[in-house]
Design a protein around this motif. Structure first.
Motif, PDB file in Angstrom:
ATOM      1  N   ASP A   3       0.833  -1.206   0.000  1.00 21.79           N
ATOM      2  CA  ASP A   3       0.000   0.000   0.000  1.00 21.79           C
ATOM      3  C   ASP A   3       0.865   1.253   0.000  1.00 21.79           C
ATOM      4  OD1 ASP A   3      -2.324  -1.483   0.051  1.00 21.79           O
ATOM      5  OD2 ASP A   3      -2.443  -1.486   2.239  1.00 21.79           O
ATOM      6  N   TYR A   4       0.550   2.169  -0.922  1.00 22.28           N
ATOM      7  CA  TYR A   4       1.252   3.450  -1.023  1.00 22.28           C
ATOM      8  C   TYR A   4       0.289   4.559  -0.602  1.00 22.28           C
ATOM      9  CZ  TYR A   4       4.886   1.023  -3.624  1.00 22.28           C
ATOM     10  OH  TYR A   4       5.897   0.165  -3.982  1.00 22.28           O
ATOM     11  N   GLU A   5       0.736   5.405   0.336  1.00 24.55           N
ATOM     12  CA  GLU A   5      -0.096   6.512   0.815  1.00 24.55           C
ATOM     13  C   GLU A   5       0.214   7.753  -0.016  1.00 24.55           C
ATOM     14  OE1 GLU A   5       0.283   9.161   4.668  1.00 24.55           O
ATOM     15  OE2 GLU A   5      -0.612   7.223   5.214  1.00 24.55           O
ATOM     16  N   VAL A   6      -0.783   8.236  -0.740  1.00 22.88           N
ATOM     17  CA  VAL A   6      -0.616   9.360  -1.663  1.00 22.88           C
ATOM     18  C   VAL A   6      -1.335  10.592  -1.096  1.00 22.88           C
ATOM     19  CG1 VAL A   6      -1.063  10.225  -3.984  1.00 22.88           C
ATOM     20  CG2 VAL A   6      -0.464   7.809  -3.642  1.00 22.88           C
ATOM     21  N   THR A   7      -0.577  11.675  -0.869  1.00 22.02           N
ATOM     22  CA  THR A   7      -1.171  12.920  -0.370  1.00 22.02           C
ATOM     23  C   THR A   7      -1.059  13.988  -1.452  1.00 22.02           C
ATOM     24  OG1 THR A   7      -0.536  12.355   1.893  1.00 22.02           O
ATOM     25  CG2 THR A   7      -1.141  14.640   1.464  1.00 22.02           C
ATOM     26  N   VAL A   8      -2.199  14.577  -1.787  1.00 19.89           N
ATOM     27  CA  VAL A   8      -2.277  15.558  -2.872  1.00 19.89           C
ATOM     28  C   VAL A   8      -2.563  16.938  -2.276  1.00 19.89           C
ATOM     29  CG1 VAL A   8      -3.488  16.217  -4.983  1.00 19.89           C
ATOM     30  CG2 VAL A   8      -3.117  13.789  -4.453  1.00 19.89           C
ATOM     31  N   TYR A   9      -1.726  17.921  -2.619  1.00 19.49           N
ATOM     32  CA  TYR A   9      -1.852  19.290  -2.118  1.00 19.49           C
ATOM     33  C   TYR A   9      -2.323  20.197  -3.258  1.00 19.49           C
ATOM     34  CZ  TYR A   9       1.033  17.696   1.826  1.00 19.49           C
ATOM     35  OH  TYR A   9       1.540  17.026   2.922  1.00 19.49           O
ATOM     36  N   THR A  10      -3.580  20.607  -3.201  1.00 21.71           N
ATOM     37  CA  THR A  10      -4.098  21.561  -4.183  1.00 21.71           C
ATOM     38  C   THR A  10      -3.688  22.973  -3.759  1.00 21.71           C
ATOM     39  OG1 THR A  10      -5.960  20.144  -4.757  1.00 21.71           O
ATOM     40  CG2 THR A  10      -6.196  22.488  -5.254  1.00 21.71           C
ATOM     41  N   GLY A  11      -3.345  23.796  -4.753  1.00 18.36           N
ATOM     42  CA  GLY A  11      -2.858  25.142  -4.450  1.00 18.36           C
ATOM     43  C   GLY A  11      -3.922  26.071  -3.902  1.00 18.36           C
ATOM     44  N   LYS A  12      -3.455  27.245  -3.450  1.00 17.94           N
ATOM     45  CA  LYS A  12      -4.355  28.239  -2.866  1.00 17.94           C
ATOM     46  C   LYS A  12      -4.541  29.445  -3.782  1.00 17.94           C
ATOM     47  CE  LYS A  12      -3.196  26.950   1.891  1.00 17.94           C
ATOM     48  NZ  LYS A  12      -2.644  27.397   3.192  1.00 17.94           N
ATOM     49  N   LEU A  13      -4.103  29.327  -5.047  1.00 16.26           N
ATOM     50  CA  LEU A  13      -4.339  30.414  -5.985  1.00 16.26           C
ATOM     51  C   LEU A  13      -5.828  30.509  -6.289  1.00 16.26           C
ATOM     52  CD1 LEU A  13      -1.445  29.766  -8.545  1.00 16.26           C
ATOM     53  CD2 LEU A  13      -1.422  31.250  -6.550  1.00 16.26           C
ATOM     54  N   ARG A  14      -6.236  31.627  -6.869  1.00 13.35           N
ATOM     55  CA  ARG A  14      -7.654  31.749  -7.193  1.00 13.35           C
ATOM     56  C   ARG A  14      -8.034  30.712  -8.250  1.00 13.35           C
ATOM     57  NH1 ARG A  14      -8.483  36.874 -11.193  1.00 13.35           N
ATOM     58  NH2 ARG A  14      -6.390  36.985 -12.040  1.00 13.35           N
ATOM     59  N   PHE A  15      -9.173  30.089  -8.050  1.00 12.10           N
ATOM     60  CA  PHE A  15      -9.705  29.066  -8.954  1.00 12.10           C
ATOM     61  C   PHE A  15      -8.770  27.861  -9.085  1.00 12.10           C
ATOM     62  CE2 PHE A  15     -10.961  33.258 -10.962  1.00 12.10           C
ATOM     63  CZ  PHE A  15     -12.164  33.351 -10.274  1.00 12.10           C
ATOM     64  N   ALA A  16      -7.989  27.601  -8.038  1.00 16.89           N
ATOM     65  CA  ALA A  16      -7.023  26.494  -8.110  1.00 16.89           C
ATOM     66  C   ALA A  16      -7.696  25.131  -8.055  1.00 16.89           C
ATOM     67  CB  ALA A  16      -6.009  26.612  -6.975  1.00 16.89           C
ATOM     68  N   GLY A  17      -8.839  25.035  -7.388  1.00 13.99           N
ATOM     69  CA  GLY A  17      -9.483  23.747  -7.190  1.00 13.99           C
ATOM     70  C   GLY A  17     -10.186  23.226  -8.425  1.00 13.99           C
ATOM     71  N   THR A  18     -10.494  21.925  -8.397  1.00 16.15           N
ATOM     72  CA  THR A  18     -11.211  21.300  -9.504  1.00 16.15           C
ATOM     73  C   THR A  18     -12.241  20.310  -8.969  1.00 16.15           C
ATOM     74  OG1 THR A  18     -10.987  20.012 -11.541  1.00 16.15           O
ATOM     75  CG2 THR A  18      -9.508  19.436  -9.744  1.00 16.15           C
ATOM     76  N   LEU A  19     -13.317  20.151  -9.711  1.00  9.35           N
ATOM     77  CA  LEU A  19     -14.322  19.126  -9.420  1.00  9.35           C
ATOM     78  C   LEU A  19     -14.199  17.956 -10.390  1.00  9.35           C
ATOM     79  CD1 LEU A  19     -17.443  21.393  -8.739  1.00  9.35           C
ATOM     80  CD2 LEU A  19     -15.913  20.332  -7.073  1.00  9.35           C
ATOM     81  N   ASP A  20     -13.160  17.996 -11.241  1.00  8.90           N
ATOM     82  CA  ASP A  20     -12.947  16.917 -12.201  1.00  8.90           C
ATOM     83  C   ASP A  20     -12.438  15.656 -11.505  1.00  8.90           C
ATOM     84  OD1 ASP A  20     -13.741  18.601 -14.169  1.00  8.90           O
ATOM     85  OD2 ASP A  20     -11.735  19.015 -14.949  1.00  8.90           O
ATOM     86  N   MET A  21     -12.479  14.543 -12.233  1.00  7.52           N
ATOM     87  CA  MET A  21     -11.931  13.284 -11.730  1.00  7.52           C
ATOM     88  C   MET A  21     -10.416  13.282 -11.942  1.00  7.52           C
ATOM     89  SD  MET A  21     -14.755  10.551 -13.170  1.00  7.52           S
ATOM     90  CE  MET A  21     -14.583  11.121 -14.868  1.00  7.52           C
ATOM     91  N   VAL A  22      -9.690  12.801 -10.942  1.00 13.42           N
ATOM     92  CA  VAL A  22      -8.229  12.772 -11.004  1.00 13.42           C
ATOM     93  C   VAL A  22      -7.758  11.325 -10.910  1.00 13.42           C
ATOM     94  CG1 VAL A  22      -6.085  13.460  -9.867  1.00 13.42           C
ATOM     95  CG2 VAL A  22      -7.988  15.087 -10.031  1.00 13.42           C
ATOM     96  N   PHE A  23      -6.849  10.949 -11.821  1.00 13.85           N
ATOM     97  CA  PHE A  23      -6.299   9.593 -11.851  1.00 13.85           C
ATOM     98  C   PHE A  23      -4.787   9.668 -11.662  1.00 13.85           C
ATOM     99  CE2 PHE A  23     -10.202   9.625 -14.218  1.00 13.85           C
ATOM    100  CZ  PHE A  23     -10.825   8.415 -13.905  1.00 13.85           C
ATOM    101  N   ILE A  24      -4.228   8.605 -11.061  1.00 12.68           N
ATOM    102  CA  ILE A  24      -2.778   8.557 -10.822  1.00 12.68           C
ATOM    103  C   ILE A  24      -2.236   7.180 -11.145  1.00 12.68           C
ATOM    104  CG2 ILE A  24      -2.897   7.830  -8.395  1.00 12.68           C
ATOM    105  CD1 ILE A  24      -0.587   9.833  -7.849  1.00 12.68           C
ATOM    106  N   LYS A  25      -0.982   7.152 -11.588  1.00 13.29           N
ATOM    107  CA  LYS A  25      -0.231   5.895 -11.739  1.00 13.29           C
ATOM    108  C   LYS A  25       1.143   6.116 -11.128  1.00 13.29           C
ATOM    109  CE  LYS A  25      -0.128   3.458 -15.633  1.00 13.29           C
ATOM    110  NZ  LYS A  25       0.256   3.040 -17.016  1.00 13.29           N
ATOM    111  N   LEU A  26       1.610   5.198 -10.319  1.00  8.86           N
ATOM    112  CA  LEU A  26       2.934   5.258  -9.717  1.00  8.86           C
ATOM    113  C   LEU A  26       3.886   4.402 -10.533  1.00  8.86           C
ATOM    114  CD1 LEU A  26       1.909   4.703  -5.960  1.00  8.86           C
ATOM    115  CD2 LEU A  26       1.922   6.843  -7.267  1.00  8.86           C
TER     116      LEU A  26
END
Length: 659
Positions: A3-26
């Protein structure tokens, strides 16, 4: 199961966030994970502005040392942009891998990011190709440093635009400056001032301790001399060992009592010169259909036995002539005061165009565009310099649009606005040498090593040394020898672009065209950081302190200088000063340009996120500690000064050219 623990930090700029789906591959050196959608109990809120969200990615077995991650954002309907600060991954073996990203993801392509400890030669060709498209060079004005191509504000990549807070605050300050200063009723007035007390009555809006001091002491010779050392333009004064041929000052003029002689005082190092030759012949502006006047003075100053720097002679034009008298402290009150006013107006225009616009704003943009265009995010140079690019591209875009454009405030209200500014910029570029940008060499070259009460020099040299040690430590960790520097194509492209687009390929500037040693690289990067932070603070932060009281810093003058002595009076001096509307608009611009932002980031702050490795992290902490110590020493010194010098206190220095 691994098990790999993945922590994602979204920025604090204006409109930085997203409601889209996010996928990852290690991707590791022993295998890779399956493509996995990152979702948690909070669902679509995992990547909102400023969110820190943790997920688990499971693999049948360990995939070994993690080398890179692949991120993909899939839109549901219209899609939105996402600014991602970083991703941290903790492996089953207990290792933590850092992926500094700090960029916008705007499409649905697969984006690959390498681990933060990558060596310089591991580059992302896809990333750099995209950056070459995003950050293109443009010749804004022939003969001055190039800028970034952007026809409109939205052309700037989102990662270099203002935050929501910064944007709202800047717009508010820009449009309410006159109201904040209680000058709204004066903005369009073409009337002249009729007495100094009228100006005092207007000067009741925003005030600072120093602006109050300036109002009280602006006409004193000692304060006039002091400003050449510690005002907003401390880069002009130099020690004088021989009088210029076009400045025929005699002993009888400056030392009528015979107590001193020019030859002896020059030999002792007590005579100083300020020469505004680049202003000679610059076409002065026309404001409200009235011709303005801009001189190119020469000023001689004498360091007295009690360590005051006193003006002893002023010639307002470069060519000696009968109608170009040398003004002296022994002249009538208004002859001498009017001469000093012409000097202060010349200093404002030279300072704004050369010391401020050219040597900090335009050069900082060149450094930033070359970095963002040529250097990948995992490169050590990028990590060092990207904090010093914050907001620079947008603030410069706004300056071109609102200050120095045809309808801009500087063009409308400054004596050197418009055609004169272009002439002065081109002339000033020829004086921008590598030596003049490096404060230790600049101070030596100007002969100012031992001038007393020179706080710009004292604080600036200490800051240079602190920055240099930090840069040397970090770059020394990555570049073990000179060959590593010579073989780094990213470094060579970066400096090559700076030489070509910033200094227009002029070899006489002394700017390197390539790097061959670690020592050369460290010195140049130190200069870049110093220019974008400390030097900009020194020439910018005090603008309202010294210019809020207009008679001390007239942005334009309405009458020519007197051709003979004994013809001036308080009335002619007041007629010479800018009218009420020009005064009000000048004060509003200086208020805007010297007002710190709510999201101000001080020198040395917020560097940890760019340096995850152990040794660079150590140098970051040491850097921050040294800055804190210097700040404490400056505060202690300032307690004993009548005029505290605060502009190079690290707590007051913004990390980048952001205003």
């Amino acid at each position: 199961m691994a098990d790999y623990e993945v922590t994602v930090y979204t920025g604090k700029l204006r409109f930085a966030g997203t409601l889209d789906m996010v996928f990852i591959k290690l991707v590791g050196n022993d295998g890779e994970s399956k493509r996995k959608r990152l979702a948690s109990l909070v669902g679509d809120l995992s990547f909102t502005n400023g969110a820190v969200s943790t997920f688990t990615v499971s693999c049948p077995v360990s995939i070994g040392k993690l080398e890179l991650i692949e991120l993909e954002k899939k839109s549901r309907l219209t899609g939105d942009n996402w600014f991602l600060d970083k991703v941290e991954v903790k492996s089953p073996e207990g290792d933590t891998y850092n992926f500094p990203i700090y960029c916008w993801i705007t499409d649905s392509k697969v984006h690959r990011f390498r681990e933060g400890e990558d060596t310089p030669e591991k580059v992302s060709l896809h990333e750099l190709k995209q950056r070459e498209k995003d950050y293109c060079w443009r010749k804004h004005i022939e003969g001055i440093p190039h800028c970034m191509e952007a026809e409109k504000l939205s052309d700037l990549p989102l990662e270099v635009q203002f935050s929501i807070i910064k944007n709202a605050e800047f717009i508010y300050t820009a449009f309410t400056g006159l109201a904040e200063l209680k000058l709204t009723g004066f903005a369009n007035s073409k009337e002249n001032w009729t007495c100094i007390d009228d100006i005092k009555r207007v000067f009741t809006g925003k005030r600072t301790d120093l602006s109050d001091y300036v109002q009280e002491h602006w006409n004193e010779d000692a304060f006039f001399g002091y400003q050449f050392l510690n005002g907003v333009n401390p880069i002009l004064i130099r020690r004088c060992s021989a009088l210029p041929d076009n400045f025929p000052v005699t002993d009888d003029m400056v030392f009528p009592s015979g107590q001193f002689s020019l030859a002896d005082e020059m030999e002792k190092g007590n005579i100083f010169l300020c020469d505004y030759k680049p202003l000679d012949g610059v076409k002065a502006n026309i404001i409200d259909e009235k011709q303005q006047y801009l001189m190119a003075p020469l000023i001689l100053l004498h360091k007295t036995p009690d360590d005051k720097l006193m003006p002893v002679a002023i010639q307002l034009k470069q060519t000696p002539a009968e109608d170009n008298p040398i003004f002296l402290p022994t002249d009538s009150e208004y002859d001498w005061l009017t001469a000093k006013i012409f000097v202060r107006s010349a200093d404002f225009n030279e300072h704004q165009v050369n010391a401020h616009l050219l040597r900090t704003h335009l050069l900082a943009e060149v450094f930033a565009v070359s970095l963002l265009r040529n250097v990948p995010r995992t490169h050590p140079l990028y990590k060092l310099l990207v904090p010093h690019t914050r907001y620079t591209l947008q603030i410069n875009f706004l300056a071109r649009a609102r200050l120095i454009s045809e309808t801009g405030s500087f063009t409308q209200f400054a004596a050197s606005g418009g055609e004169g500014m272009v002439t002065l910029l081109k002339r000033s570029l020829s004086s921008v040498t590598y030596t003049s940008l490096c404060i230790p060499e600049d101070i030596t070259e100007r002969g100012l090593e031992d001038v007393p009460n020179f706080y710009y020099r004292d604080d600036g040299l200490k800051l240079w040394d602190i920055i240099h040690r930090f840069v040397q430590g970090v770059l020394g960790f990555y570049y073990k020898n000179n060959d590593a520097v010579k073989e780094d194509d990213d470094l060579q492209k970066w400096i090559g672009d700076i030489f070509e687009h910033g200094f227009l390929s002029q070899e006489g500037t002394g700017i390197p065209q390539s790097f061959t040693t670690v020592k050369e690289l460290v010195k140049f990067v130190t200069m870049v950081i110093f220019t974008c932070s400390a030097q900009h603070s020194a020439v910018n932060a005090g603008q309202y302190d010294y210019g809020g009281w207009m008679p001390n810093t007239p942005i334009a003058l309405q009458l020519p200088p007197p051709k003979t002595k004994g013809t001036t009076s308080e009335a002619t001096m007041l007629q010479t000063l800018p009218d009420m509307g020009t005064t009000a608009n000048g004060m509003a611009v200086m208020w805007l340009l010297s007002k710190p932002s709510f999201d101000f980031v001080a020198l040395g702050k917020s560097l940890e996120k760019h340096h995850s490795e152990e040794i660079p992290s150590y140098y970051v902490k040491a850097f921050q500690g040294e800055l804190q110590t210097l700040s404490a020493h400056i505060k202690i010194r300032n307690k004993s000064l009548k005029i505290p010098y605060t502009y190079l206190d690290p707590e007051n220095i913004e990390n980048s050219v952001a205003i």
